[in-house]
Design a protein around this motif. Structure first.
Motif, PDB file in Angstrom:
ATOM      1  N   GLY A  46       0.779  -1.231   0.000  1.00  0.00           N
ATOM      2  CA  GLY A  46       0.000   0.000   0.000  1.00  0.00           C
ATOM      3  C   GLY A  46       0.813   1.284   0.000  1.00  0.00           C
ATOM      4  N   VAL A  47       2.030   1.208  -0.532  1.00  0.00           N
ATOM      5  CA  VAL A  47       2.816   2.443  -0.646  1.00  0.00           C
ATOM      6  C   VAL A  47       2.122   3.321  -1.685  1.00  0.00           C
ATOM      7  CG1 VAL A  47       5.046   3.407  -1.313  1.00  0.00           C
ATOM      8  CG2 VAL A  47       4.948   1.333   0.060  1.00  0.00           C
ATOM      9  N   ILE A  48       2.066   4.609  -1.418  1.00  0.00           N
ATOM     10  CA  ILE A  48       1.292   5.540  -2.234  1.00  0.00           C
ATOM     11  C   ILE A  48       1.675   5.478  -3.711  1.00  0.00           C
ATOM     12  CG2 ILE A  48       0.717   7.964  -2.575  1.00  0.00           C
ATOM     13  CD1 ILE A  48       1.543   8.365   0.399  1.00  0.00           C
ATOM     14  N   ILE A  49       0.670   5.303  -4.539  1.00  0.00           N
ATOM     15  CA  ILE A  49       0.864   5.304  -5.986  1.00  0.00           C
ATOM     16  C   ILE A  49       0.955   6.770  -6.438  1.00  0.00           C
ATOM     17  CG2 ILE A  49      -0.129   4.598  -8.205  1.00  0.00           C
ATOM     18  CD1 ILE A  49       0.637   2.238  -6.315  1.00  0.00           C
ATOM     19  N   PRO A  50       1.924   7.099  -7.287  1.00  0.00           N
ATOM     20  CA  PRO A  50       2.106   8.497  -7.693  1.00  0.00           C
ATOM     21  C   PRO A  50       0.952   9.017  -8.552  1.00  0.00           C
ATOM     22  CG  PRO A  50       3.483   7.060  -9.008  1.00  0.00           C
ATOM     23  CD  PRO A  50       2.874   6.197  -7.941  1.00  0.00           C
ATOM     24  N   GLU A  51       0.787  10.342  -8.509  1.00  0.00           N
ATOM     25  CA  GLU A  51      -0.187  10.990  -9.407  1.00  0.00           C
ATOM     26  C   GLU A  51       0.396  11.061 -10.809  1.00  0.00           C
ATOM     27  OE1 GLU A  51      -1.624  14.995  -7.831  1.00  0.00           O
ATOM     28  OE2 GLU A  51       0.251  14.617  -6.780  1.00  0.00           O
ATOM     29  N   THR A  52       1.689  11.305 -10.865  1.00  0.00           N
ATOM     30  CA  THR A  52       2.331  11.471 -12.161  1.00  0.00           C
ATOM     31  C   THR A  52       3.731  10.862 -12.112  1.00  0.00           C
ATOM     32  OG1 THR A  52       2.770  13.025 -13.944  1.00  0.00           O
ATOM     33  CG2 THR A  52       3.263  13.785 -11.734  1.00  0.00           C
ATOM     34  N   VAL A  53       4.170  10.382 -13.274  1.00  0.00           N
ATOM     35  CA  VAL A  53       5.411   9.612 -13.369  1.00  0.00           C
ATOM     36  C   VAL A  53       6.233  10.138 -14.534  1.00  0.00           C
ATOM     37  CG1 VAL A  53       6.351   7.312 -13.809  1.00  0.00           C
ATOM     38  CG2 VAL A  53       4.277   7.557 -12.461  1.00  0.00           C
ATOM     39  N   LEU A 100       8.853  21.472 -11.243  1.00  0.00           N
ATOM     40  CA  LEU A 100       7.616  20.698 -11.392  1.00  0.00           C
ATOM     41  C   LEU A 100       6.393  21.580 -11.155  1.00  0.00           C
ATOM     42  CD1 LEU A 100       8.568  17.393  -9.544  1.00  0.00           C
ATOM     43  CD2 LEU A 100       7.747  17.535 -11.908  1.00  0.00           C
ATOM     44  N   ASN A 101       5.310  21.244 -11.813  1.00  0.00           N
ATOM     45  CA  ASN A 101       4.037  21.934 -11.641  1.00  0.00           C
ATOM     46  C   ASN A 101       3.536  21.696 -10.212  1.00  0.00           C
ATOM     47  OD1 ASN A 101       1.214  22.447 -11.597  1.00  0.00           O
ATOM     48  ND2 ASN A 101       1.172  22.250 -13.826  1.00  0.00           N
ATOM     49  N   ASN A 102       3.145  22.759  -9.529  1.00  0.00           N
ATOM     50  CA  ASN A 102       2.702  22.637  -8.140  1.00  0.00           C
ATOM     51  C   ASN A 102       1.356  21.942  -7.972  1.00  0.00           C
ATOM     52  OD1 ASN A 102       4.918  23.646  -6.663  1.00  0.00           O
ATOM     53  ND2 ASN A 102       4.417  25.668  -7.464  1.00  0.00           N
ATOM     54  N   ASN A 103       0.665  21.673  -9.078  1.00  0.00           N
ATOM     55  CA  ASN A 103      -0.556  20.865  -8.986  1.00  0.00           C
ATOM     56  C   ASN A 103      -0.229  19.435  -8.598  1.00  0.00           C
ATOM     57  OD1 ASN A 103      -2.135  23.031  -9.732  1.00  0.00           O
ATOM     58  ND2 ASN A 103      -2.026  22.531 -11.912  1.00  0.00           N
ATOM     59  N   TYR A 104       1.018  19.020  -8.816  1.00  0.00           N
ATOM     60  CA  TYR A 104       1.429  17.660  -8.448  1.00  0.00           C
ATOM     61  C   TYR A 104       1.952  17.645  -7.018  1.00  0.00           C
ATOM     62  CZ  TYR A 104       1.607  17.000 -13.537  1.00  0.00           C
ATOM     63  OH  TYR A 104       1.315  16.952 -14.872  1.00  0.00           O
ATOM     64  N   ASP A 105       1.366  16.783  -6.197  1.00  0.00           N
ATOM     65  CA  ASP A 105       1.864  16.616  -4.829  1.00  0.00           C
ATOM     66  C   ASP A 105       2.652  15.335  -4.667  1.00  0.00           C
ATOM     67  OD1 ASP A 105       0.732  18.995  -3.903  1.00  0.00           O
ATOM     68  OD2 ASP A 105      -1.196  18.021  -3.549  1.00  0.00           O
ATOM     69  N   ASN A 106       2.502  14.402  -5.613  1.00  0.00           N
ATOM     70  CA  ASN A 106       3.088  13.076  -5.459  1.00  0.00           C
ATOM     71  C   ASN A 106       3.671  12.621  -6.799  1.00  0.00           C
ATOM     72  OD1 ASN A 106       3.594  10.386  -5.123  1.00  0.00           O
ATOM     73  ND2 ASN A 106       1.547   9.854  -4.423  1.00  0.00           N
ATOM     74  N   VAL A 107       4.987  12.727  -6.917  1.00  0.00           N
ATOM     75  CA  VAL A 107       5.671  12.502  -8.187  1.00  0.00           C
ATOM     76  C   VAL A 107       6.679  11.362  -8.045  1.00  0.00           C
ATOM     77  CG1 VAL A 107       7.274  13.565  -9.838  1.00  0.00           C
ATOM     78  CG2 VAL A 107       5.401  14.918  -8.873  1.00  0.00           C
ATOM     79  N   MET A 108       6.775  10.531  -9.081  1.00  0.00           N
ATOM     80  CA  MET A 108       7.785   9.470  -9.115  1.00  0.00           C
ATOM     81  C   MET A 108       8.652   9.690 -10.348  1.00  0.00           C
ATOM     82  SD  MET A 108       7.154   5.308  -9.054  1.00  0.00           S
ATOM     83  CE  MET A 108       6.902   5.081  -7.302  1.00  0.00           C
ATOM     84  N   ILE A 109       9.978   9.604 -10.152  1.00  0.00           N
ATOM     85  CA  ILE A 109      10.897   9.776 -11.276  1.00  0.00           C
ATOM     86  C   ILE A 109      11.821   8.560 -11.401  1.00  0.00           C
ATOM     87  CG2 ILE A 109      10.830  12.301 -11.242  1.00  0.00           C
ATOM     88  CD1 ILE A 109      13.528  12.310  -9.804  1.00  0.00           C
ATOM     89  N   PHE A 110      12.156   8.215 -12.638  1.00  0.00           N
ATOM     90  CA  PHE A 110      13.038   7.087 -12.935  1.00  0.00           C
ATOM     91  C   PHE A 110      14.265   7.602 -13.674  1.00  0.00           C
ATOM     92  CE2 PHE A 110       8.995   5.231 -12.194  1.00  0.00           C
ATOM     93  CZ  PHE A 110       9.232   3.953 -11.718  1.00  0.00           C
ATOM     94  N   GLY A 111      15.454   7.224 -13.180  1.00  0.00           N
ATOM     95  CA  GLY A 111      16.669   7.717 -13.814  1.00  0.00           C
ATOM     96  C   GLY A 111      17.906   6.981 -13.364  1.00  0.00           C
ATOM     97  N   HIS A 112      18.985   7.735 -13.162  1.00  0.00           N
ATOM     98  CA  HIS A 112      20.326   7.154 -13.138  1.00  0.00           C
ATOM     99  C   HIS A 112      21.168   7.616 -11.950  1.00  0.00           C
ATOM    100  CE1 HIS A 112      19.472   6.163 -17.367  1.00  0.00           C
ATOM    101  NE2 HIS A 112      18.848   7.327 -17.363  1.00  0.00           N
ATOM    102  N   ASN A 113      22.197   6.843 -11.679  1.00  0.00           N
ATOM    103  CA  ASN A 113      23.254   7.287 -10.773  1.00  0.00           C
ATOM    104  C   ASN A 113      24.287   8.030 -11.608  1.00  0.00           C
ATOM    105  OD1 ASN A 113      22.647   6.806  -8.205  1.00  0.00           O
ATOM    106  ND2 ASN A 113      23.798   4.937  -7.972  1.00  0.00           N
ATOM    107  N   HIS A 114      25.111   8.836 -11.052  1.00  0.00           N
ATOM    108  CA  HIS A 114      25.286   9.190  -9.646  1.00  0.00           C
ATOM    109  C   HIS A 114      24.254  10.206  -9.218  1.00  0.00           C
ATOM    110  CE1 HIS A 114      29.026   6.937  -9.366  1.00  0.00           C
ATOM    111  NE2 HIS A 114      29.274   7.350 -10.573  1.00  0.00           N
TER     112      HIS A 114
END
Length: 165
Positions: A46-53, A100-114
């Motif tokens: 039940g970890v929160i699902i993002p609004e936008t990805v 990021l647009n302030n309408n988004y409160d819950n964002v998930m991003i996918f990317g890289h190290n470092h």
């Protein structure tokens, strides 16, 4: 004041077996397994699902993102590909997050190290030596404006080895 929640996911383990550019490098079998392991665990618990990805355009990041979203029952056509997330230093990623647009409160991003390890340490309050492939960090900010985010609270860190017995 509303809070902002940022979930950072490093792409899953990629394969070096193919003669392709860095951007086109695919996931390794272990990467696919780890991405499924982590995303199913998050969904089941039940970890929160993002609004936008948002995802880096690199094959390994986008494929990781799609695995997560399939396991979250999140529509794949809502994934937004952002060139700024194909960044290894973190400067472009920080610019991206703070614009990021302030309408988004819950964002998930996918990317890289470092980039993602350093961003986890810049914004989170829990030191991470190295964000491993398929690793997830969730940071909560007491701010209603992405532009003003500062040190947040690291709510969750989840790495594949924690789920492997």
């Amino acid at each position: 004041m509303s809070n902002k929640l940022l979930t950072i996911v490093r792409h899953a383990k990629s394969s070096w077996e193919h003669d392709v550019t860095d951007k086109e490098r695919p996931l390794a079998k272990r990467g696919i397994k780890d991405a499924n392991l982590i995303s199913r665990y998050l969904f089941k618990n039940g970890v929160i699902i993002p609004e936008t990805v948002f995802s880096s355009p690199a094959n390994r990041a986008l494929t990781t993102c799609k695995i997560f979203m399939e396991n979250f029952n999140f529509p794949l056509n809502k994934i937004r590909i952002e060139d700024e997330l194909y960044d290894f230093s973190g400067d472009s990623v920080i610019k991206f997050i703070t614009s990021l647009n302030n309408n988004y409160d819950n964002v998930m991003i996918f990317g890289h190290n470092h980039a993602f390890t350093s961003i986890s340490n810049i914004f989170g309050d829990k030191f991470i030596d190295n964000l491993p492939t398929s690793g997830v960090v969730m940071i909560n900010f007491e701010s209603d404006n992405w532009k003003n985010i500062e040190k947040g609270k690291t709510k969750l860190t989840l790495f594949p080895k924690q789920l492997k017995k």
